[in-house]
Design a protein around this motif. Structure first.
Motif, mmCIF file in Angstrom:
data_model
loop_
_atom_site.group_PDB
_atom_site.id
_atom_site.type_symbol
_atom_site.label_atom_id
_atom_site.label_comp_id
_atom_site.label_asym_id
_atom_site.label_seq_id
_atom_site.Cartn_x
_atom_site.Cartn_y
_atom_site.Cartn_z
ATOM 1 N N ARG A 15 4.020 -9.758 -0.154
ATOM 2 C CA ARG A 15 3.225 -9.344 1.007
ATOM 3 C C ARG A 15 1.285 -9.604 0.667
ATOM 4 N NH1 ARG A 15 5.082 -4.063 2.728
ATOM 5 N NH2 ARG A 15 6.468 -4.094 0.647
ATOM 6 N N LYS A 16 0.727 -9.359 2.118
ATOM 7 C CA LYS A 16 -0.258 -8.915 2.361
ATOM 8 C C LYS A 16 -0.536 -7.763 3.350
ATOM 9 C CE LYS A 16 -0.737 -12.520 6.001
ATOM 10 N NZ LYS A 16 -0.924 -14.101 6.760
ATOM 11 N N LYS A 17 -1.816 -7.268 3.148
ATOM 12 C CA LYS A 17 -2.343 -6.262 4.185
ATOM 13 C C LYS A 17 -2.422 -6.612 5.163
ATOM 14 C CE LYS A 17 -3.480 -2.703 1.154
ATOM 15 N NZ LYS A 17 -4.070 -1.690 0.303
ATOM 16 N N CYS A 18 -2.145 -6.012 7.094
ATOM 17 C CA CYS A 18 -2.636 -6.424 7.853
ATOM 18 C C CYS A 18 -3.942 -6.367 7.938
ATOM 19 C CB CYS A 18 -2.115 -5.367 8.831
ATOM 20 S SG CYS A 18 0.055 -5.867 8.994
ATOM 21 N N LEU A 19 -4.692 -6.696 8.839
ATOM 22 C CA LEU A 19 -6.495 -6.242 8.970
ATOM 23 C C LEU A 19 -6.835 -5.459 9.951
ATOM 24 C CD1 LEU A 19 -7.985 -9.797 8.848
ATOM 25 C CD2 LEU A 19 -7.767 -7.968 7.312
ATOM 26 N N LYS A 20 -7.125 -4.261 9.476
ATOM 27 C CA LYS A 20 -7.937 -3.720 10.865
ATOM 28 C C LYS A 20 -8.322 -4.052 12.090
ATOM 29 C CE LYS A 20 -10.670 1.291 11.249
ATOM 30 N NZ LYS A 20 -11.880 1.854 10.544
#
Length: 213
Positions: free
Chosen positions: A202-207
């Motif tokens: 899992r990787k966070k989506c950038l703003k």
């Protein structure tokens, strides 16, 4: 006696007159029914009023044209559909093709088939030989063609609802192309795409980046 001889002479003279008359009648009838080329129409060499052409000019084919119960001779440059030409020293004539042939080159070689039959190597088949199938458009037996596809392509990136970030479990897809479409009786094409589940870190989506593919 003299009277007896005279009566015999009269009998022979009468017989001779009758015979000559009959011969003349035959000639008249023959002339009435048979005219040489100058009086005949449409390529006839000889003809009659009732039967049409009896013989044809060189290179032309003799053909009996049926009209109800009557048959009339005609001379043609080529034979009609369902017939083929035979040339001999005596006569050039049109002969009928086999019953299942629509058109033919000769007695044993069809070039077209009647409805319900399919052409293959000069013969008309109601059922095509093994490895062949009926082509209704061309009324021929044509080779059965099976589907051909390429090898599978690479798997696509793992995604979820069109995104490449913000998830751990998603799906990936791979596809292949159709090289050859099958004929009516050929083997159908196998699926050209397949999807499977995939797991990613899992990787966070950038703003401002929704991570859409």
């Amino acid at each position: 006696t003299h009277a007896h001889i005279q009566s015999w002479n009269a009998f022979f003279m009468l017989s001779s007159v009758i015979l000559k008359y009959k011969e003349q009648q035959k000639v008249v009838q023959a002339k009435a029914h048979l005219s040489e080329s100058q009086g005949c129409q449409g390529g006839c060499a000889t003809c009659s009023d009732y039967n049409g052409c009896l013989t044809c000019k060189p290179r032309l084919f003799f053909f009996l044209e049926r009209n109800g119960m009557k048959q009339t001779g005609v001379c043609l440059s080529s034979c009609p559909s369902g017939y083929y030409g035979i040339r001999t020293p005596e006569i050039n004539k049109c002969a009928k093709c086999k019953a299942d042939c629509d058109t033919c080159f000769n007695k044993n070689f069809c070039t077209g088939c009647k409805t319900g039959f399919y052409l293959h190597k000069g013969r008309c088949h109601s059922i095509c030989p093994e490895g062949l199938e009926p082509n209704n458009q061309r009324t021929e037996c044509t080779a059965t063609v099976h589907c051909e596809v390429t090898e599978w392509g690479a798997w696509s990136p793992c995604t979820k609802k069109g995104k490449k970030c913000g998830f751990k479990r998603g799906t990936e897809t791979r596809v292949r192309e159709i090289l050859q479409h099958p004929s009516a009786q050929g083997k159908p094409c196998a699926p050209t795409s397949e999807t499977r589940q995939c797991t990613v870190q899992r990787k966070k989506c950038l703003k401002g980046d929704r991570g859409k593919v």
